[in-house]
Scaffold this motif. Sequence first.
Motif, PDB file in Angstrom:
ATOM      1  N   THR A 312      57.867 -11.207 -94.986  1.00 19.61           N
ATOM      2  CA  THR A 312      58.401 -12.541 -95.308  1.00 19.61           C
ATOM      3  C   THR A 312      57.775 -13.605 -94.410  1.00 19.61           C
ATOM      4  OG1 THR A 312      60.502 -11.578 -96.038  1.00 19.61           O
ATOM      5  CG2 THR A 312      60.505 -13.919 -95.492  1.00 19.61           C
ATOM      6  N   LEU A 313      57.625 -13.299 -93.117  1.00 22.33           N
ATOM      7  CA  LEU A 313      56.944 -14.241 -92.212  1.00 22.33           C
ATOM      8  C   LEU A 313      55.494 -14.441 -92.659  1.00 22.33           C
ATOM      9  CD1 LEU A 313      58.182 -13.144 -88.663  1.00 22.33           C
ATOM     10  CD2 LEU A 313      59.190 -14.792 -90.223  1.00 22.33           C
ATOM     11  N   ALA A 314      54.842 -13.347 -93.094  1.00 24.60           N
ATOM     12  CA  ALA A 314      53.455 -13.446 -93.553  1.00 24.60           C
ATOM     13  C   ALA A 314      53.357 -14.326 -94.800  1.00 24.60           C
ATOM     14  CB  ALA A 314      52.907 -12.049 -93.837  1.00 24.60           C
ATOM     15  N   GLU A 315      54.307 -14.166 -95.733  1.00 20.92           N
ATOM     16  CA  GLU A 315      54.288 -14.980 -96.958  1.00 20.92           C
ATOM     17  C   GLU A 315      54.508 -16.455 -96.643  1.00 20.92           C
ATOM     18  OE1 GLU A 315      55.812 -11.850-100.389  1.00 20.92           O
ATOM     19  OE2 GLU A 315      57.263 -13.078 -99.322  1.00 20.92           O
ATOM     20  N   TYR A 316      55.314 -16.744 -95.649  1.00 21.52           N
ATOM     21  CA  TYR A 316      55.583 -18.133 -95.287  1.00 21.52           C
ATOM     22  C   TYR A 316      54.298 -18.822 -94.815  1.00 21.52           C
ATOM     23  CZ  TYR A 316      57.701 -22.064 -92.722  1.00 21.52           C
ATOM     24  OH  TYR A 316      58.033 -23.316 -92.250  1.00 21.52           O
ATOM     25  N   TYR A 317      53.543 -18.154 -93.950  1.00 22.81           N
ATOM     26  CA  TYR A 317      52.291 -18.759 -93.474  1.00 22.81           C
ATOM     27  C   TYR A 317      51.212 -18.724 -94.563  1.00 22.81           C
ATOM     28  CZ  TYR A 317      54.114 -19.356 -88.809  1.00 22.81           C
ATOM     29  OH  TYR A 317      54.854 -19.795 -87.738  1.00 22.81           O
ATOM     30  N   ARG A 318      51.266 -17.739 -95.430  1.00 23.69           N
ATOM     31  CA  ARG A 318      50.343 -17.736 -96.581  1.00 23.69           C
ATOM     32  C   ARG A 318      50.582 -18.967 -97.441  1.00 23.69           C
ATOM     33  NH1 ARG A 318      52.417 -14.239-101.309  1.00 23.69           N
ATOM     34  NH2 ARG A 318      53.791 -16.068-101.266  1.00 23.69           N
ATOM     35  N   ASP A 319      51.846 -19.320 -97.650  1.00 26.03           N
ATOM     36  CA  ASP A 319      52.168 -20.470 -98.495  1.00 26.03           C
ATOM     37  C   ASP A 319      51.669 -21.782 -97.887  1.00 26.03           C
ATOM     38  OD1 ASP A 319      53.285 -18.722-100.232  1.00 26.03           O
ATOM     39  OD2 ASP A 319      55.373 -19.213 -99.774  1.00 26.03           O
ATOM     40  N   MET A 320      51.418 -21.800 -96.573  1.00 27.99           N
ATOM     41  CA  MET A 320      50.831 -22.992 -95.955  1.00 27.99           C
ATOM     42  C   MET A 320      49.338 -23.095 -96.240  1.00 27.99           C
ATOM     43  SD  MET A 320      52.520 -23.018 -92.161  1.00 27.99           S
ATOM     44  CE  MET A 320      54.227 -22.540 -91.892  1.00 27.99           C
ATOM     45  N   GLY A 321      48.735 -22.007 -96.745  1.00 30.97           N
ATOM     46  CA  GLY A 321      47.305 -22.012 -97.028  1.00 30.97           C
ATOM     47  C   GLY A 321      46.478 -21.174 -96.081  1.00 30.97           C
ATOM     48  N   TYR A 322      47.147 -20.309 -95.281  1.00 28.72           N
ATOM     49  CA  TYR A 322      46.419 -19.483 -94.316  1.00 28.72           C
ATOM     50  C   TYR A 322      46.146 -18.091 -94.885  1.00 28.72           C
ATOM     51  CZ  TYR A 322      47.592 -23.013 -90.806  1.00 28.72           C
ATOM     52  OH  TYR A 322      47.700 -24.182 -90.106  1.00 28.72           O
ATOM     53  N   HIS A 323      45.097 -17.460 -94.347  1.00 23.15           N
ATOM     54  CA  HIS A 323      44.830 -16.055 -94.640  1.00 23.15           C
ATOM     55  C   HIS A 323      45.535 -15.226 -93.563  1.00 23.15           C
ATOM     56  CE1 HIS A 323      41.945 -16.898 -97.810  1.00 23.15           C
ATOM     57  NE2 HIS A 323      41.390 -17.804 -97.024  1.00 23.15           N
ATOM     58  N   VAL A 324      46.424 -14.350 -93.987  1.00 24.02           N
ATOM     59  CA  VAL A 324      47.275 -13.596 -93.072  1.00 24.02           C
ATOM     60  C   VAL A 324      46.975 -12.106 -93.205  1.00 24.02           C
ATOM     61  CG1 VAL A 324      49.653 -13.177 -92.331  1.00 24.02           C
ATOM     62  CG2 VAL A 324      49.060 -15.349 -93.418  1.00 24.02           C
ATOM     63  N   ALA A 325      46.943 -11.407 -92.078  1.00 25.83           N
ATOM     64  CA  ALA A 325      46.829  -9.944 -92.085  1.00 25.83           C
ATOM     65  C   ALA A 325      48.073  -9.380 -91.419  1.00 25.83           C
ATOM     66  CB  ALA A 325      45.573  -9.489 -91.339  1.00 25.83           C
ATOM     67  N   ILE A 326      48.732  -8.431 -92.094  1.00 22.13           N
ATOM     68  CA  ILE A 326      49.923  -7.802 -91.535  1.00 22.13           C
ATOM     69  C   ILE A 326      49.608  -6.344 -91.237  1.00 22.13           C
ATOM     70  CG2 ILE A 326      50.850  -7.487 -93.881  1.00 22.13           C
ATOM     71  CD1 ILE A 326      53.653  -7.491 -92.640  1.00 22.13           C
ATOM     72  N   MET A 327      49.886  -5.936 -90.002  1.00 24.24           N
ATOM     73  CA  MET A 327      49.688  -4.556 -89.549  1.00 24.24           C
ATOM     74  C   MET A 327      51.054  -3.881 -89.467  1.00 24.24           C
ATOM     75  SD  MET A 327      46.385  -4.828 -88.881  1.00 24.24           S
ATOM     76  CE  MET A 327      45.320  -6.267 -88.836  1.00 24.24           C
ATOM     77  N   ALA A 328      51.272  -2.847 -90.237  1.00 25.12           N
ATOM     78  CA  ALA A 328      52.538  -2.111 -90.220  1.00 25.12           C
ATOM     79  C   ALA A 328      52.304  -0.756 -89.563  1.00 25.12           C
ATOM     80  CB  ALA A 328      53.070  -1.925 -91.635  1.00 25.12           C
ATOM     81  N   ASP A 329      52.907  -0.549 -88.410  1.00 23.72           N
ATOM     82  CA  ASP A 329      52.667   0.667 -87.623  1.00 23.72           C
ATOM     83  C   ASP A 329      54.013   1.249 -87.189  1.00 23.72           C
ATOM     84  OD1 ASP A 329      51.521   2.627 -86.100  1.00 23.72           O
ATOM     85  OD2 ASP A 329      50.948   1.332 -84.439  1.00 23.72           O
TER      86      ASP A 329
END
Length: 587
Positions: A312-329
């Motif tokens: 959800t945090l990643a989608e929020y910054y994506r909606d601003m126009g950024y390219h986001v990478a999420i690492m799930a470990d």
Amino acid sequence: MGNVVFSVNGPVVTVQNASDFKMLEMVYVGERRLIGEVIGITREKTTIQVYESTTGLAPGAPVLGTGAPLSATLGPGILSNIYDGIERPLPELMQMSGAMIDVGANLPSLDEEKQWQVTLCVREGETLEEGQIYAVCPETPLIEHRCMVPPGLRGKVVSAAGNGLYRVKDTVVLLEDEAGKRHELTLCQKWPIRTPRPIGKRLPITMPLITGQRVIDTLFPIAKGGTAAIPGGFGTGKTMTQHQLAKWCDADIIVYVGCGERGNEMTQVLEEFSELVDPKSGQPLTARTVLIANTSNMPVAAREASIYTGITLAEYYRDMGYHVAIMADSTSRWAEALREISGRLEEMPAEEGFPAYLPSRISQFYERAGMIRTLGGKDASISIIGAVSPQGADFSEPVTQNTKRFVRCFWALDKSLAYTRHYPAINWNDSYSEYADDLADWYAGHAGRSFLARRQELMGLLHEENKLMEIVKLIGSDVLPDDQKLIIETAKLVRTGFLQQNAYHPADTFVPLPKQLRMMEVILHLYHGARDAITGRGVQKHAVALSEILETGIFSRLTKMKYEIPNDRLELFDEYDAEVDQVLQAL
């Protein structure tokens, strides 16, 4: 009398004869107001999973509904922070309760007293659409925070504050919708973590996520907006590989979710990230990173929620126009949390005790990746890289197999490579990427038209070596002709001189695509020249034995070029080409 706890089974709490709860509603349980979520409703009972320790909770404790789903607070102050699985800020919790989190310690996710230098982007009388930016502020030296009209809301600006210092809950714009209802727009908003944020349009995948890791960028690329899995047994380097990707990939923002991992690993992440400098800007890497830590000793239900909080945090910054990478470990620990809660709910188990809905949960997570056009008209992406920890390195177990169904990039880690100190320990025979064809045009335009051809030839040599080694295991290498022995020697050079990479060497920790191409060209230049010499088609005009070529030391010489040539001095590769020609001509 209000709703009260009827039974407690670990993180699962039931309430009898409650009729005022809704599915997935956030609730407060007990006198200490433990955060919970409604996960089951029947006529007789309501089932709640609690995201904190239920030690000391007893039947008869009050349960209060909030009328809203479990949501993340989105606004300036997220970056450079570290949260637990339900977006509580860990630094503030430590100041309040010490190293171990007190139950019921509910703090706001964002600093509500900090003031931000806000610049308004709208004027009174303008009409705003959903997703449109109405205010910006510098969240970190690297990232501009863009406040957007929440999805589903549009209307006319009745009043707009002037530029200046504001807190996250201060109203900066007053909006009136078509029905005449007025909405106060602040610097923050809330969004349910289990609901994907809406987008304008999905776009085709056309560009890679450059990581600087040769085995990934060259052999098994991942696209911006793509999905990848890193499966591997204990000690194969899953976390280390994700650290390298987080440090060096060309995403604008990194969301790192430590889901059920050991506390010392998360401590290492925090210490490393705080010391790292972003190579593109010279600023600390934490200026574009948010960490979500739900370690193995934290409540198991919050581990299940941490994945959704992160995306959800990643989608929020994506909606601003950024390219986001999420690492799930690691997603395996998340699946184990699902299994434990499912067992306490007495649901019918499926394979290896995992719930029957495991595949759908995994797919829901990975499907939130993608290259998209936002509601505000910007092109942005979320790339998901999930580590998988199969017990005993058994890739046939359910989490790995179901993850494999929903990702298009599979980087299989090999313990035998890790034990020989070959990192990244990605096995080139078991791994694959389905993005290579999608990215062909980009590689041709940005990395050179010969890049993919060189890549294909390199992979061909590795696969050919794999076949030849089966023969060698049976009858030895002496029976092979020199041209086949040459394939084995060249593949060994590819493995040690190209695929193996030193994360601690300044010239080798990150390698740009032009350098990767030149390294491939030098290796293949040696291979082609040696092959011609062995078959008598070279400048020698007679066949040369492979043993004579090996005695020159040229193969071992080429393994060192990755350390000897800086990323900005690619012209030095010409000296290696000249040295290869000189050695072969001397024979």
